[in-house]
Design an enzyme around this catalytic site. Structure first.
Site, mmCIF file in Angstrom:
data_model
loop_
_atom_site.group_PDB
_atom_site.id
_atom_site.type_symbol
_atom_site.label_atom_id
_atom_site.label_comp_id
_atom_site.label_asym_id
_atom_site.label_seq_id
_atom_site.Cartn_x
_atom_site.Cartn_y
_atom_site.Cartn_z
ATOM 1 C CG MET A 92 53.152 38.537 44.289
ATOM 2 S SD MET A 92 51.819 39.452 43.940
ATOM 3 C CE MET A 92 51.767 40.783 45.189
ATOM 4 N NE ARG A 93 61.044 40.864 40.714
ATOM 5 C CZ ARG A 93 62.184 41.058 41.359
ATOM 6 N NH1 ARG A 93 62.126 41.360 42.537
ATOM 7 N NH2 ARG A 93 63.166 41.942 40.635
ATOM 8 C CG HIS A 111 44.429 45.396 40.465
ATOM 9 N ND1 HIS A 111 45.603 45.484 41.318
ATOM 10 C CD2 HIS A 111 43.651 46.220 41.117
ATOM 11 C CE1 HIS A 111 45.474 46.007 42.131
ATOM 12 N NE2 HIS A 111 44.134 46.679 42.273
ATOM 13 C CG ASP A 147 47.670 47.850 39.926
ATOM 14 O OD1 ASP A 147 48.176 46.544 39.207
ATOM 15 O OD2 ASP A 147 47.859 47.784 40.994
ATOM 16 C CD GLU A 176 41.168 37.978 41.194
ATOM 17 O OE1 GLU A 176 42.217 37.470 40.891
ATOM 18 O OE2 GLU A 176 41.112 38.418 42.514
#
Length: 216
Positions: A92-93, A111, A147, A176
């Site tokens: 989450m960076r 994603h 993304d 995923e």
């Protein structure tokens, strides 16, 4: 067979990382997960990696003045471990353009939407609000813009009547865990390569069955 040395970057539980580690346990898999690195001390995925004999590192982003300084240190850690390829697995960076360019076409992300639809956060909430009938996930090469990047593989799941965000997220997450190892296999084996801003395949993938939702 020489296997590609891959680092998985995580911020939390690292369930996609665990799926990659499980796939790489097969000696025929063309990549090895040689390092799991977290930017959050105590991230749950670190224990999972250690239990599976994978080297771990923690690089607390709060210890750095800015993103650029963090990314310089991250690059150094990866090179210390002789990493050749990087998979973002719930990391989450946002990475700086300089880091992305250094690792251009050697950096994958997963994603939880069928990109280019729903980039960013709250993907399932937005999909449900729009009333879409099919959701899914995407594995793509990373570019400086969030993304965006050449798409390697996608998996679709139905949106069911009565779904809430948690139900849809759980269904997508299962997809995923199957998709990411398959996508990395394609890239690590050389079956999928980047040509311009698209991914080309050495052999055309088999055409899947059509999904109708609701069924016809």
């Amino acid at each position: 067979m020489t296997r590609l040395r891959v680092a998985a970057l995580i911020s939390g539980r690292g369930s996609n990382m665990a799926a990659l580690v499980a796939a790489a346990a097969n000696p025929d898999y063309p990549a090895e997960i040689a390092l799991v690195l977290a930017n959050v001390p105590g991230a749950g995925g670190l224990a999972v990696a250690a239990e599976n004999g994978v080297a771990t590192e923690t690089l607390d982003h709060r210890s750095f003045a800015d993103r650029a300084a963090f990314d310089v240190a991250l690059d150094a850690r990866l090179r210390d471990h002789q990493i050749e390829f990087v998979c973002l697995a719930g990391f989450m960076r946002l990475l700086t353009a300089g880091f992305v360019e250094k690792w251009r076409n050697r950096l994958l992300n997963i994603h939880p939407s069928l990109l280019p639809a729903y980039p960013g956060l709250d993907t399932h909430k937005r999909a449900l609000a729009d009333g879409v009938r099919v959701a899914g996930c995407t594995v793509h090469f990373v570019r400086a813009k969030m993304d965006v990047g050449p798409i390697v593989a996608q998996a679709a799941v139905p949106v069911l009547q009565g779904d809430d965000e948690d139900a849809l997220a759980a269904r997508v997450l299962k997809a995923e865990h199957v998709l990411y190892p398959q996508a990395l296999r394609l890239v690590a084996s050389g079956a999928a390569t980047v040509d311009g801003e698209q991914v080309k395949f050495a052999k055309a993938p088999a055409t899947p069955a059509i999904l109708f939702n609701p069924p016809l």
